[in-house]
Design an enzyme around this catalytic site. Structure first.
Site, PDB file in Angstrom:
ATOM      1  CG  HIS A  14      -0.380   0.519   2.478  1.00 16.29           C
ATOM      2  ND1 HIS A  14      -1.090   1.232   3.411  1.00 16.29           N
ATOM      3  CD2 HIS A  14       0.882   0.420   2.995  1.00 16.29           C
ATOM      4  CE1 HIS A  14      -0.326   1.537   4.430  1.00 16.29           C
ATOM      5  NE2 HIS A  14       0.868   1.056   4.215  1.00 16.29           N
ATOM      6  CB  CYS A  33       2.875   4.928   5.216  1.00 14.43           C
ATOM      7  SG  CYS A  33       3.077   3.379   6.125  1.00 14.43           S
ATOM      8  CG  HIS A  39       5.399   0.692   2.313  1.00 14.59           C
ATOM      9  ND1 HIS A  39       4.777   1.836   1.920  1.00 14.59           N
ATOM     10  CD2 HIS A  39       4.834   0.349   3.503  1.00 14.59           C
ATOM     11  CE1 HIS A  39       3.879   2.185   2.829  1.00 14.59           C
ATOM     12  NE2 HIS A  39       3.882   1.290   3.805  1.00 14.59           N
ATOM     13  CG  HIS A  41       2.735  -2.754   6.442  1.00 17.28           C
ATOM     14  ND1 HIS A  41       3.697  -2.234   7.286  1.00 17.28           N
ATOM     15  CD2 HIS A  41       2.258  -1.690   5.753  1.00 17.28           C
ATOM     16  CE1 HIS A  41       3.787  -0.930   7.115  1.00 17.28           C
ATOM     17  NE2 HIS A  41       2.916  -0.569   6.185  1.00 17.28           N
ATOM     18  CG  ASP A  79      -2.019 -13.458   1.391  1.00 14.71           C
ATOM     19  OD1 ASP A  79      -1.168 -12.726   1.941  1.00 14.71           O
ATOM     20  OD2 ASP A  79      -1.826 -14.664   1.140  1.00 14.71           O
ATOM     21  CG  HIS A  80       1.070 -12.622  -1.615  1.00 10.83           C
ATOM     22  ND1 HIS A  80       0.730 -13.220  -0.424  1.00 10.83           N
ATOM     23  CD2 HIS A  80       2.406 -12.782  -1.740  1.00 10.83           C
ATOM     24  CE1 HIS A  80       1.810 -13.730   0.127  1.00 10.83           C
ATOM     25  NE2 HIS A  80       2.847 -13.480  -0.641  1.00 10.83           N
ATOM     26  CD  GLU A 126       0.582  -0.309   9.057  1.00  9.08           C
ATOM     27  OE1 GLU A 126       0.029   0.111   8.040  1.00  9.08           O
ATOM     28  OE2 GLU A 126       1.115   0.443   9.890  1.00  9.08           O
TER      29      GLU A 126
HETATM   30 NI    NI Z   1       2.585   1.332   5.469  1.00 10.07          NI
END
Ligand code: NI
Length: 137
Positions: A14, A33, A39, A41, A79-80, A126
């Protein structure tokens, strides 16, 4: 009333950016972020439901059924994936952990009622140091 929790995990990309803000302001407010090239998490999702124990099984709800619902409605979509671009229930929203928790609640609330329990809390971790909880209001 008994509370039970299922943990699921997903990895997703995200960035936190408001298009109506300058890059400088996004960096000031959202920090790392806001980095333009995304990037990721490794998120941990904790879904807590509550209810009375079934007299036959002593379960509040079968956690295997709870897990199946979470995986179908939430994990399969996240997911992914890229939260900003790929996830229908996050379209047009800031991909903060707060908004993710609220939107995941909306995805799960009705399905949990069908399992004869009530959604109590959606918690998303997170990072090791940050987590968000939403209790429906
Ligand atoms: Ni982030």
């Amino acid at each position: 009333m008994v509370y039970i929790t299922r943990r699921e995990q997903f990895s997703a990309a995200h960035k936190l950016v408001r298009e109506d803000w300058s890059a400088e302001k996004n960096l000031e407010i959202f920090g790392k972020c806001s980095s333009p090239n995304w990037h990721g998490h490794n998120y941990q999702l904790f879904v807590t439901v509550k209810g009375e124990q079934n007299p036959d099984t002593s379960f509040v709800a079968n956690l295997s059924d709870v897990s199946k619902v979470i995986c179908k409605k939430v994990i399969a979509k996240l997911d992914h994936k890229n939260i900003n671009l790929d996830v229908d229930f996050m379209k047009g929203k800031l991909s903060t952990t707060e908004t993710l928790a609220v939107e995941i609640w909306k995805q799960l609330e009705t399905s949990m009622q069908k399992l004869n329990c009530e959604l109590h809390c959606v918690k998303i971790q997170e990072t090791e140091n940050n987590y968000v909880e939403f209790f429906g209001k």
